[in-house]
Design an enzyme around this catalytic site. Structure first.
Site, PDB file in Angstrom:
ATOM      1  N   GLY A  12       0.809  -1.219   0.000  1.00 45.76           N
ATOM      2  CA  GLY A  12       0.000   0.000   0.000  1.00 45.76           C
ATOM      3  C   GLY A  12       0.843   1.270   0.000  1.00 45.76           C
ATOM      4  N   ASN A  34      -2.954  -8.479   1.470  1.00 44.60           N
ATOM      5  CA  ASN A  34      -4.045  -9.260   0.856  1.00 44.60           C
ATOM      6  C   ASN A  34      -4.579  -8.578  -0.401  1.00 44.60           C
ATOM      7  OD1 ASN A  34      -5.598  -7.166   1.783  1.00 44.60           O
ATOM      8  ND2 ASN A  34      -7.002  -8.414   2.987  1.00 44.60           N
ATOM      9  N   ASN A  37      -6.968  -3.456  -1.037  1.00 52.91           N
ATOM     10  CA  ASN A  37      -7.151  -2.029  -1.320  1.00 52.91           C
ATOM     11  C   ASN A  37      -6.052  -1.470  -2.219  1.00 52.91           C
ATOM     12  OD1 ASN A  37      -8.649   0.344  -1.028  1.00 52.91           O
ATOM     13  ND2 ASN A  37      -7.313   1.074   0.613  1.00 52.91           N
ATOM     14  N   ASP A  61      -3.966 -12.805   4.036  1.00 52.11           N
ATOM     15  CA  ASP A  61      -4.788 -11.927   4.856  1.00 52.11           C
ATOM     16  C   ASP A  61      -4.340 -12.144   6.302  1.00 52.11           C
ATOM     17  OD1 ASP A  61      -6.815 -10.672   6.301  1.00 52.11           O
ATOM     18  OD2 ASP A  61      -8.312 -11.154   4.766  1.00 52.11           O
ATOM     19  N   SER A 127      -2.514   6.840  14.650  1.00 56.45           N
ATOM     20  CA  SER A 127      -2.947   8.047  13.945  1.00 56.45           C
ATOM     21  C   SER A 127      -3.225   9.180  14.926  1.00 56.45           C
ATOM     22  CB  SER A 127      -4.228   7.714  13.184  1.00 56.45           C
ATOM     23  OG  SER A 127      -4.883   8.877  12.786  1.00 56.45           O
ATOM     24  N   TYR A 152     -13.336   3.396  12.861  1.00 58.60           N
ATOM     25  CA  TYR A 152     -11.940   3.406  12.413  1.00 58.60           C
ATOM     26  C   TYR A 152     -11.041   3.970  13.516  1.00 58.60           C
ATOM     27  CZ  TYR A 152      -7.756   5.498  10.467  1.00 58.60           C
ATOM     28  OH  TYR A 152      -6.451   5.878  10.279  1.00 58.60           O
ATOM     29  N   LYS A 156      -7.931   2.265  16.071  1.00 61.60           N
ATOM     30  CA  LYS A 156      -6.572   2.760  16.324  1.00 61.60           C
ATOM     31  C   LYS A 156      -6.302   2.811  17.830  1.00 61.60           C
ATOM     32  CE  LYS A 156      -5.129   3.247  12.142  1.00 61.60           C
ATOM     33  NZ  LYS A 156      -4.208   2.242  11.635  1.00 61.60           N
ATOM     34  N   PHE A 199       0.388  12.147  11.492  1.00 58.21           N
ATOM     35  CA  PHE A 199      -0.501  13.271  11.232  1.00 58.21           C
ATOM     36  C   PHE A 199      -1.028  13.100   9.800  1.00 58.21           C
ATOM     37  CE2 PHE A 199      -0.845  15.542  15.164  1.00 58.21           C
ATOM     38  CZ  PHE A 199      -0.076  14.683  15.927  1.00 58.21           C
ATOM     39  N   ASN A 200      -0.850  14.004   8.886  1.00 60.86           N
ATOM     40  CA  ASN A 200      -1.452  13.796   7.554  1.00 60.86           C
ATOM     41  C   ASN A 200      -0.372  13.473   6.525  1.00 60.86           C
ATOM     42  OD1 ASN A 200      -3.484  15.345   9.124  1.00 60.86           O
ATOM     43  ND2 ASN A 200      -4.640  15.230   7.229  1.00 60.86           N
ATOM     44  N   ARG A 316     -17.301  19.377   6.516  1.00 61.11           N
ATOM     45  CA  ARG A 316     -17.490  17.926   6.439  1.00 61.11           C
ATOM     46  C   ARG A 316     -17.720  17.409   7.865  1.00 61.11           C
ATOM     47  NH1 ARG A 316     -12.669  14.252   3.933  1.00 61.11           N
ATOM     48  NH2 ARG A 316     -11.640  14.843   5.881  1.00 61.11           N
ATOM     49  N   PRO A 317     -18.798  16.663   8.080  1.00 57.86           N
ATOM     50  CA  PRO A 317     -19.063  16.177   9.445  1.00 57.86           C
ATOM     51  C   PRO A 317     -17.881  15.376   9.979  1.00 57.86           C
ATOM     52  CG  PRO A 317     -20.894  15.640   7.964  1.00 57.86           C
ATOM     53  CD  PRO A 317     -19.790  16.186   7.102  1.00 57.86           C
TER      54      PRO A 317
HETATM   55  N1  UDP Z   1     -10.610  18.311   2.734  1.00 61.51           N
HETATM   56  C1  UDP Z   1     -11.248  19.158   1.840  1.00 61.51           C
HETATM   57  N2  UDP Z   1     -11.676  18.624   0.647  1.00 61.51           N
HETATM   58  C2  UDP Z   1     -11.504  17.316   0.313  1.00 61.51           C
HETATM   59  C3  UDP Z   1     -10.843  16.461   1.239  1.00 61.51           C
HETATM   60  C4  UDP Z   1     -10.410  16.987   2.443  1.00 61.51           C
HETATM   61  O1  UDP Z   1     -11.422  20.349   2.104  1.00 61.51           O
HETATM   62  O2  UDP Z   1     -11.956  16.909  -0.759  1.00 61.51           O
HETATM   63  C5  UDP Z   1     -10.118  18.867   4.021  1.00 61.51           C
HETATM   64  C6  UDP Z   1     -10.722  18.202   5.233  1.00 61.51           C
HETATM   65  O3  UDP Z   1     -11.941  18.836   5.553  1.00 61.51           O
HETATM   66  C7  UDP Z   1      -9.629  18.425   6.280  1.00 61.51           C
HETATM   67  C8  UDP Z   1      -8.345  18.388   5.454  1.00 61.51           C
HETATM   68  O4  UDP Z   1      -8.734  18.619   4.100  1.00 61.51           O
HETATM   69  O5  UDP Z   1      -9.763  19.688   6.848  1.00 61.51           O
HETATM   70  C9  UDP Z   1      -7.601  17.067   5.523  1.00 61.51           C
HETATM   71  O6  UDP Z   1      -8.521  16.032   5.243  1.00 61.51           O
HETATM   72  P1  UDP Z   1      -8.067  14.553   4.939  1.00 61.51           P
HETATM   73  O7  UDP Z   1      -9.302  13.752   4.645  1.00 61.51           O
HETATM   74  O8  UDP Z   1      -7.004  14.542   3.897  1.00 61.51           O
HETATM   75  O9  UDP Z   1      -7.387  14.064   6.292  1.00 61.51           O
HETATM   76  P2  UDP Z   1      -7.944  14.079   7.817  1.00 61.51           P
HETATM   77  O10 UDP Z   1      -7.313  15.261   8.465  1.00 61.51           O
HETATM   78  O11 UDP Z   1      -9.431  14.139   7.755  1.00 61.51           O
HETATM   79  O12 UDP Z   1      -7.425  12.811   8.358  1.00 61.51           O
END
Ligand code: UDP
Length: 359
Positions: A12, A34, A37, A61, A127, A152, A156, A199-200, A316-317
């Site tokens: 991956g 496996n 994805n 797997d 994470s 999810y 973690k 982080f990201n 985004r919720p």
């Molecule tokens: N985000 C966005 N548009 C997208 C995808 C993500 O604005 O199409 C924003 C999301 O709201 C967050 C940031 O980008 O503030 C990082 O999101 P991501 O899903 O990459 O990682 P997360 O921090 O949620 O794990």
């Protein structure tokens, strides 16, 4: 003899970059995946980058204990880096049973095999999601975890706790190869563990031969940006511009994928070389620098010399407003620091998207 590291989920996105860095540092790597994805693109890329055509690959797997234990029997593993897990937050809310079963059972199997093969070092890919909406920023490893907001995220947290408990329970077992009576019956030995809280992670290898390969519509920001830039998606939605931040968009700590991979090498060496201070340790892996979504989009446009079609959309919720890492513990204890600039990382993400388009 070179130490052997099992990378579960090694075909991956993160696993392939970690495999490259481990081989570069002189480790032997065994990959298990496996392929649920991903396809073979990244594993083929790993072989090209490393010039190694002989990396053992097990299409198994990790939920299959027999298969995992056979791999341990055959390979003699010194450390495991466990990535094999489902990772889509929204899907985990819709399919909690599938998420709990997959993410917990696969990790339990890895731990059981590790314990039953004379003990082993286990690195768990955790994470920053475990911190939730933290009050004090940046977060340190001591920042309390908040209740998870998705299955999810919960897996973690649970896997971190399982690793801690297994380390504690096996601490008295003596080591593999110990000649005294310390080794428990049946070849059991101690498990030592490190959890890395990412982080990201973004970007791709400088060769553009490996990178993130999302299936379907990407959930994460950077693949959505690059797919919009290449014309696969019409328009990027920036989720929320009314957050209490300077430009109104969320703040995140975007960590380059190669830097992240190098943190794994540092952590694995610490375990294998016996430099851990505790049997179970946790490290944040980030840059320590908050970047807003809008800043990231602008930086992508600038470094790659293009205009991105984007709009501001509702929040985004489930998104937290802001999270970034205090990385001093990893800097000091692992001797590791994020080095690549966000510009270079965004250029690498774009190079990878173009490589995919040309394939
Ligand atoms: N985000 C966005 N548009 C997208 C995808 C993500 O604005 O199409 C924003 C999301 O709201 C967050 C940031 O980008 O503030 C990082 O999101 P991501 O899903 O990459 O990682 P997360 O921090 O949620 O794990």
């Amino acid at each position: 003899m070179a130490k052997r590291v099992l990378v579960s989920g090694g075909a991956g996105y993160i696993g392939s970059h970690v495999t490259v860095e481990l081989i570069g540092a002189g480790y032997e790597v065994v990959v298990a995946d496996n392929m649920s994805n991903c396809d073979m693109t990244c594993f083929e890329g790993v072989k090209k980058i490393t010039g190694r055509d002989d990396i053992p690959f097990y299409q198994i797997d990790c939920c299959d204990y027999e298969a995992v234990t056979r791999l341990f029997d055959e390979q003699g593993i010194d450390a495991v880096i466990h990535f094999a897990a489902f990772k889509a937050v929204g899907e985990s809310v819709a399919e909690p049973i599938m998420y709990y079963r997959n993410n917990l059972v696969s990790f339990l199997n890895i731990l059981e095999a590790a314990k039953n093969h004379g003990g082993c070092n286990v690195l768990f890919s955790s994470s920053a999601t475990v911190y939730g909406e933290a009050e004090d920023l940046p977060v340190t490893e001591q920042t309390p975890r908040l209740p998870a907001t998705s299955p999810y995220g919960n897996t973690k947290q649970m896997c971190e706790d399982i690793l801690r408990d297994v380390v504690l329970a096996t601490a008295g077992f003596g080591g593999a190869g110990d000649s005294d009576a310390g080794v428990a019956a049946g070849g059991q030995g101690p498990v030592k563990g490190i959890a890395l809280r990412y982080f990201n992670p973004i970007g791709a290898h400088p060769s553009a031969l490996i990178g993130e390969l999302p299936r379907g519509v990407p959930n994460n920001l950077v693949p959505f940006i690059t797919q919009t830039a290449i014309g696969k998606r019409e328009c990027l939605s920036i989720f929320g511009n009314d957050y209490p931040t300077e430009d109104g968009t969320c703040l995140r700590d975007y960590i380059d994928i190669v830097d992240l991979a190098k943190a794994h090498v540092a952590a694995v060496s610490r375990m294998i070389d016996g430099r851990m201070k505790e049997g179970y340790e946790i490290f944040n892996v980030g840059t320590g620098r908050p970047v807003s979504v809008h800043e990231l989009v602008t930086a992508f446009e600038k470094v790659n010399g293009l205009k991105l079609n984007y709009k501001f959309a509702p929040r985004r919720p489930g998104d937290v407003v802001a999270i970034w890492a205090d990385t001093s513990l990893a800097n000091e204890e692992l001797g590791w620091k994020a080095e690549r600039s966000v510009e270079d990382t965004l250029a690498s993400a774009w190079a990878w998207e173009k490589y995919l388009a040309g394939k």
